[in-house]
Design an enzyme around this catalytic site. Structure first.
Site, PDB file in Angstrom:
ATOM      1  N   CYS A   1     -19.428 -12.001  -8.478  1.00  0.00           N
ATOM      2  CA  CYS A   1     -20.420 -11.051  -7.955  1.00  0.00           C
ATOM      3  C   CYS A   1     -21.807 -11.303  -8.541  1.00  0.00           C
ATOM      4  O   CYS A   1     -22.820 -11.024  -7.887  1.00  0.00           O
ATOM      5  CB  CYS A   1     -19.997  -9.614  -8.258  1.00  0.00           C
ATOM      6  SG  CYS A   1     -18.614  -9.027  -7.257  1.00  0.00           S
TER       7      CYS A   1
ATOM      8  N   ASP B   1     -17.182   1.009   6.607  1.00  0.00           N
ATOM      9  CA  ASP B   1     -17.175  -0.433   6.339  1.00  0.00           C
ATOM     10  C   ASP B   1     -18.385  -0.908   5.546  1.00  0.00           C
ATOM     11  O   ASP B   1     -18.487  -2.099   5.239  1.00  0.00           O
ATOM     12  CB  ASP B   1     -17.136  -1.211   7.662  1.00  0.00           C
ATOM     13  CG  ASP B   1     -15.830  -1.052   8.406  1.00  0.00           C
ATOM     14  OD1 ASP B   1     -14.770  -1.163   7.761  1.00  0.00           O
ATOM     15  OD2 ASP B   1     -15.861  -0.813   9.621  1.00  0.00           O
TER      16      ASP B   1
ATOM     17  N   LEU C   1      -3.828  -6.785   1.696  1.00  0.00           N
ATOM     18  CA  LEU C   1      -3.040  -7.275   0.573  1.00  0.00           C
ATOM     19  C   LEU C   1      -1.598  -6.805   0.657  1.00  0.00           C
ATOM     20  O   LEU C   1      -1.307  -5.693   1.095  1.00  0.00           O
ATOM     21  CB  LEU C   1      -3.651  -6.795  -0.752  1.00  0.00           C
ATOM     22  CG  LEU C   1      -5.097  -7.209  -1.017  1.00  0.00           C
ATOM     23  CD1 LEU C   1      -5.574  -6.620  -2.339  1.00  0.00           C
ATOM     24  CD2 LEU C   1      -5.248  -8.720  -1.029  1.00  0.00           C
TER      25      LEU C   1
ATOM     26  N   ASP D   1       0.790  -1.232   0.000  1.00  0.00           N
ATOM     27  CA  ASP D   1       0.000   0.000   0.000  1.00  0.00           C
ATOM     28  C   ASP D   1       0.821   1.282   0.000  1.00  0.00           C
ATOM     29  O   ASP D   1       0.276   2.331   0.300  1.00  0.00           O
ATOM     30  CB  ASP D   1      -0.886   0.013   1.255  1.00  0.00           C
ATOM     31  CG  ASP D   1      -2.352   0.179   0.925  1.00  0.00           C
ATOM     32  OD1 ASP D   1      -2.683   0.137  -0.267  1.00  0.00           O
ATOM     33  OD2 ASP D   1      -3.147   0.354   1.853  1.00  0.00           O
TER      34      ASP D   1
END
EC number: 1.17.99.6
Length: 378
Positions: free
Chosen positions: A189, A243, A170, A135
């Site tokens: 999805c 969230d 990640l 990141d």
């Protein structure tokens, strides 16, 4: 099994032993469509003030553009599935709602240390070079994660896993080793659009697209200025991140709570009272959020966010917390103190106006005071 396949599985086992929950492999190149998607995102201005996304965009578009010697990418995921439903926190309007990922230690520090340990071992064992990322560099972790098979980029633009839902941190290791790739993950999805429909600020102009300028995570974290009026009420009690689109994902039903104690929300942050948070000075803020990602936005932006939550609380008793900050040194704080006070006690705000507005030098704060004249007495 070939030698390169054996090395790949050896690396995967090492990554899991280091505490990662998912590990996949792909070549050090992304398709042209990844760079085109990034370019379209930037050209629409959807990155807001995040200039670091614009800077080095060519290197971000593909690993081999950032590091031409790279041959393979190891994509790694770490489960941070919460032990409570984040959506329930939205109902506790006297408390500050901090995003799940920020409830304890900064994941950047934890993941970076593990990546470095794997990288050192890899170089010592297989005579190669590596670069590790989490990141903080021009790396498109989510497309790489999908290409490496550890998940797919969902309609909310985050990575989704069939095992861990939308709760994966990640990281990536670029290496000069030429390793066999895993099969890419496909999109699961389907027709679901739960993540799009739940967004409080309608930050998704279309599936798989996000306008960060409308996203509460961006507004509360990356945005250094005053938060636009149109988004304040929708923020509710969210004081650091949001969230909603992640928590609503149906794939979360397969996700287990994280076993990492460093990602379990600290008790002090499970339901911090807005009145207590509004009273934090810089020293108390730094102490409360030591080693936390929250610390990086600083006290002023944090209290700005807290005051918006206070204004949305519907609790007249919190008006005094807003009034106490009308003369704060920070214009960010003063502006939202005016807004919050007016929401909870318009009469008190109008009585305070002559004292504070006459001395105010910041245009945005003065605009908040002037807005009182357009509101009816309560």
């Amino acid at each position: 099994m070939t030698t390169s396949q054996h090395i790949r599985e050896e690396i995967r086992a090492r990554a899991l032993a280091e505490g990662f929950d998912a590990a996949g492999f792909t070549g050090a190149r992304l398709p042209q469509s990844a760079g085109e998607g990034l370019a379209a995102f930037l050209e629409r201005g959807h990155h807001g003030d995040m200039d670091w996304l614009e800077n080095r965009r060519d290197q971000r578009a593909s690993p081999d553009a950032l590091w031409p010697e790279a041959r393979s990418v190891i994509a790694l995921g770490l489960n941070y599935g919460p032990d409570e439903d984040p959506m329930e926190k939205l109902e506790r309007t006297l408390e500050g709602n901090i995003s799940v990922y920020a409830g304890n230690k900064d994941y950047h520090d934890i993941i970076k240390k593990r990546l470095k340990r794997i990288g050192r071992w890899l170089c010592e064992t297989h005579d190669c070079s590596v670069k590790v990322f989490v990141d903080t560099a021009p790396v498109m972790e989510k497309p790489l994660g999908q290409q490496a098979g550890i998940g797919w980029q969902g309609k909310h633009t985050n990575l989704v896993s069939r095992e861990f839902g939308s709760w994966l941190f990640l990281g990536a290791i670029y290496t000069t080793l030429d390793l066999p790739p895993d099969d890419p993950e496909t999109d699961h999805c389907g027709s679901c659009r739960a993540c799009l429909d739940i967004c409080p600020t309608q930050a998704f102009p279309a599936p798989y697209q996000i306008d960060a300028r409308r996203c509460i995570s961006y507004l509360t974290i990356e945005n250094k200025g005053h938060i636009p009026l149109e988004f304040r009420a929708a923020m509710g009690n969210r004081i650091y991140g949001c969230d909603d689109c992640t928590a609503i994902c149906p794939w979360n039903k397969f996700a287990a709570q994280t076993e990492e104690m460093a990602f379990h929300t600290r008790e002090a942050l499970r339901g911090p009272l807005l009145a207590d948070l509004a009273a934090l000075d810089d020293g108390a803020f730094r102490e409360m959020f030591r080693a936390s990602p929250v610390k990086r936005i600083g006290r002023d932006r944090f209290v700005r966010n807290v005051l918006i939550a206070i204004g949305n609380s519907g609790a007249p008793a919190l008006a005094s917390s807003a009034q106490a900050l009308l003369a704060d040194p920070s214009a960010l704080v003063r502006a939202m103190a005016v807004w919050a006070l007016a929401r909870l006690d318009i009469g008190a705000a109008k009585r305070a106006k002559p004292q504070y507005d006459a001395l105010e030098m910041d245009d945005a704060v003065r605009a908040e005071w002037q807005r009182l004249d357009q509101q009816a007495d309560q």
